[in-house]
Design a protein around this motif. Structure first.
Motif, PDB file in Angstrom:
ATOM      1  N   PHE A 133      12.042   5.027   1.230  1.00 56.11           N
ATOM      2  CA  PHE A 133      11.565   5.424   2.557  1.00 56.11           C
ATOM      3  C   PHE A 133      10.052   5.352   2.590  1.00 56.11           C
ATOM      4  CE2 PHE A 133      10.416   8.081   6.111  1.00 56.11           C
ATOM      5  CZ  PHE A 133      11.403   7.811   7.052  1.00 56.11           C
ATOM      6  N   LEU A 134       9.521   4.744   3.656  1.00 55.98           N
ATOM      7  CA  LEU A 134       8.073   4.668   3.859  1.00 55.98           C
ATOM      8  C   LEU A 134       7.718   5.354   5.170  1.00 55.98           C
ATOM      9  CD1 LEU A 134       5.192   3.685   3.336  1.00 55.98           C
ATOM     10  CD2 LEU A 134       5.823   1.502   4.415  1.00 55.98           C
ATOM     11  N   ALA A 135       6.873   6.388   5.083  1.00 53.15           N
ATOM     12  CA  ALA A 135       6.347   7.062   6.276  1.00 53.15           C
ATOM     13  C   ALA A 135       4.933   6.544   6.508  1.00 53.15           C
ATOM     14  CB  ALA A 135       6.356   8.571   6.077  1.00 53.15           C
ATOM     15  N   ASP A 136       4.723   5.845   7.599  1.00 52.43           N
ATOM     16  CA  ASP A 136       3.463   5.141   7.839  1.00 52.43           C
ATOM     17  C   ASP A 136       2.797   5.621   9.119  1.00 52.43           C
ATOM     18  OD1 ASP A 136       1.476   3.333   7.316  1.00 52.43           O
ATOM     19  OD2 ASP A 136       2.702   1.536   7.599  1.00 52.43           O
ATOM     20  N   LYS A 168      16.643   7.789  -8.944  1.00 57.93           N
ATOM     21  CA  LYS A 168      15.990   6.486  -8.807  1.00 57.93           C
ATOM     22  C   LYS A 168      15.612   6.153  -7.362  1.00 57.93           C
ATOM     23  CE  LYS A 168      18.047   4.627 -13.012  1.00 57.93           C
ATOM     24  NZ  LYS A 168      18.815   3.524 -13.639  1.00 57.93           N
ATOM     25  N   GLY A 169      15.453   7.162  -6.552  1.00 54.25           N
ATOM     26  CA  GLY A 169      14.949   6.946  -5.204  1.00 54.25           C
ATOM     27  C   GLY A 169      13.431   6.901  -5.207  1.00 54.25           C
ATOM     28  N   ALA A 170      12.864   6.357  -4.125  1.00 50.95           N
ATOM     29  CA  ALA A 170      11.403   6.264  -4.010  1.00 50.95           C
ATOM     30  C   ALA A 170      10.996   6.516  -2.570  1.00 50.95           C
ATOM     31  CB  ALA A 170      10.922   4.886  -4.463  1.00 50.95           C
ATOM     32  N   ALA A 171       9.869   7.206  -2.406  1.00 47.13           N
ATOM     33  CA  ALA A 171       9.330   7.449  -1.068  1.00 47.13           C
ATOM     34  C   ALA A 171       7.810   7.382  -1.136  1.00 47.13           C
ATOM     35  CB  ALA A 171       9.780   8.803  -0.531  1.00 47.13           C
ATOM     36  N   GLU A 172       7.209   6.795  -0.116  1.00 46.92           N
ATOM     37  CA  GLU A 172       5.760   6.676  -0.034  1.00 46.92           C
ATOM     38  C   GLU A 172       5.288   7.074   1.357  1.00 46.92           C
ATOM     39  OE1 GLU A 172       4.833   2.996  -3.038  1.00 46.92           O
ATOM     40  OE2 GLU A 172       5.648   2.487  -1.072  1.00 46.92           O
ATOM     41  N   TYR A 189      -0.876   7.219  -0.014  1.00 45.70           N
ATOM     42  CA  TYR A 189      -1.961   6.258   0.082  1.00 45.70           C
ATOM     43  C   TYR A 189      -2.787   6.472   1.360  1.00 45.70           C
ATOM     44  CZ  TYR A 189       1.180   3.761  -3.152  1.00 45.70           C
ATOM     45  OH  TYR A 189       2.006   3.428  -4.186  1.00 45.70           O
ATOM     46  N   LYS A 190      -4.043   6.003   1.313  1.00 48.08           N
ATOM     47  CA  LYS A 190      -4.909   5.872   2.487  1.00 48.08           C
ATOM     48  C   LYS A 190      -5.023   7.158   3.298  1.00 48.08           C
ATOM     49  CE  LYS A 190      -4.343   0.881   2.967  1.00 48.08           C
ATOM     50  NZ  LYS A 190      -3.957  -0.237   3.868  1.00 48.08           N
ATOM     51  N   ASN A 191      -5.645   8.160   2.690  1.00 50.29           N
ATOM     52  CA  ASN A 191      -5.952   9.416   3.379  1.00 50.29           C
ATOM     53  C   ASN A 191      -4.712  10.180   3.840  1.00 50.29           C
ATOM     54  OD1 ASN A 191      -8.833   9.076   3.211  1.00 50.29           O
ATOM     55  ND2 ASN A 191      -8.646   7.545   4.846  1.00 50.29           N
ATOM     56  N   GLY A 217      14.421   3.009   4.690  1.00 49.31           N
ATOM     57  CA  GLY A 217      14.036   3.556   5.981  1.00 49.31           C
ATOM     58  C   GLY A 217      12.537   3.428   6.164  1.00 49.31           C
ATOM     59  N   TYR A 218      12.115   3.302   7.416  1.00 48.00           N
ATOM     60  CA  TYR A 218      10.691   3.088   7.702  1.00 48.00           C
ATOM     61  C   TYR A 218      10.313   3.800   8.992  1.00 48.00           C
ATOM     62  CZ  TYR A 218       6.433   0.499   9.023  1.00 48.00           C
ATOM     63  OH  TYR A 218       5.153   0.158   9.397  1.00 48.00           O
TER      64      TYR A 218
END
Length: 331
Positions: free
Chosen positions: A228-231, A244-248, A269-271, A209-210
């Motif tokens: 999942f990436l929250a950007d 074994k899930g990953a989220a960033e 990442y990034k502030n 998911g993104y």
């Protein structure tokens, strides 16, 4: 003898002329036939369900010789419906009178709309369903765009239930969605494009998911090699990462409560920032890269990786991977 020769020559000339004429007609017919079979780029169809509730279902049962077909609905259309052709769009009319309803006598239907091995777009209408009926399901390599679709879909009991399901190698793009529940399974992908608020999302089974812009999530849960990436200033109130899930989170995004366990990974990442509280079980990876953590309490997890580069923890700056969080003496 001359008359005979003349007759023969005339017969030969006639045959040549006739053959040429027949050949010309055949070519022209072939060209006309080819023109008739050319695929149109767009077909727009008005579907009036006020007096004919099954009009949409009947329209979708036809095969259209076009790359894109847009159905503009008015009145209450009866479902469930299934989409098996690429390029189908269903949109509301100018007066916003269009909707889709699954009646109680169709309560055994699994989904109000099923997109199977096809592509579709839905824009700006309501889906009314009985309890336990999903609003939209995309499966078997389907692709769907969902924009401002409202629904009353819910479970009869407190068992897990999703209004929108994306499964079996399918893809979904959501915009202008509020308060919905979304399940992403079986190697599928879902992108929250813009203006999505207070949604609940679960990503399982090697799916992803993104969130690509300032979307707010009530809850995101990731497991089973899901990601999942929250950007770009996205916010997640509660983030759960298991098995074994990953989220960033990236580019000034934020997380409130964090729950982790079972060889899972979280990174900021990034502030970006996480405010807690924190619930960490099992062997986890927790990483801050030029980001902040508030309300952090030291943990003793020698088999985990808890580290930061240029991280700010409880207001104190730790440069160059100097913070590990594994020693109780540290913040």
């Amino acid at each position: 003898m001359k008359p005979v020769k003349n007759i023969q020559l005339c017969m030969v000339a006639t045959c040549i002329f006739s053959s040429a004429s027949i050949a010309q007609v055949s070519v022209e017919q072939g060209e006309n036939s080819s023109l008739q079979q050319q695929t149109k780029a767009q077909i727009d169809i008005s579907v009036q369900c006020t007096d004919r509730p099954n009009a949409l279902r009947r329209a979708l049962n036809k095969i259209y010789n076009a790359k894109n077909v847009t159905f503009t609905i008015s009145g209450e259309c009866y479902g469930p419906i299934q989409i098996n052709q690429d390029g189908i769009s269903i949109v509301n009319d100018a007066g916003m009178s269009g909707s889709l309803r699954v009646r109680p006598n169709n309560a055994d239907a699994e989904s109000a709309i099923l997109i199977k091995s096809s592509s579709a777009k839905f824009d700006n209408f309501n889906i009314d369903v009985p309890n336990d009926v999903v609003a939209v399901t995309a499966k078997a390599n389907a692709t769907v765009e969902i924009n401002h679709i409202t629904t009353n879909a819910k479970a009869h009991s407190k068992t897990p239930f999703y209004q929108f399901i994306v499964t079996d190698n399918s893809t979904a793009y959501l915009s202008n969605q509020s308060g919905n529940s979304v399940g992403v399974y079986n190697s599928s992908y879902t992108s929250f494009v813009e203006d999505c608020d207070q949604n609940t999302v679960e990503v399982y089974d090697t799916s992803a998911g993104y969130s690509q812009s300032e979307n707010h999530f009530n809850s995101v849960q990731v497991a089973g090699n899901g990601y999942f990436l929250a950007d770009d200033e996205s916010h997640i109130s509660t983030l759960k990462i298991w098995s074994k899930g990953a989220a960033e989170i990236n580019n000034e995004s934020t997380v409130g409560e964090l729950q982790m366990g079972g060889q899972s990974l979280f990174a900021a990442y990034k502030n970006s920032a996480i405010s807690g509280p924190y619930f960490l079980w099992g062997n986890v990876v927790f990483e801050l890269e030029h980001s902040k953590a508030y309300n952090w309490k030291a943990v003793t997890k020698p088999n985990s990786i808890i580290a930061g580069n240029n991280a700010t923890v409880n207001g104190e700056f730790y440069p160059n991977w100097s913070w590990t969080g594994q020693d109780k003496k540290l913040p």
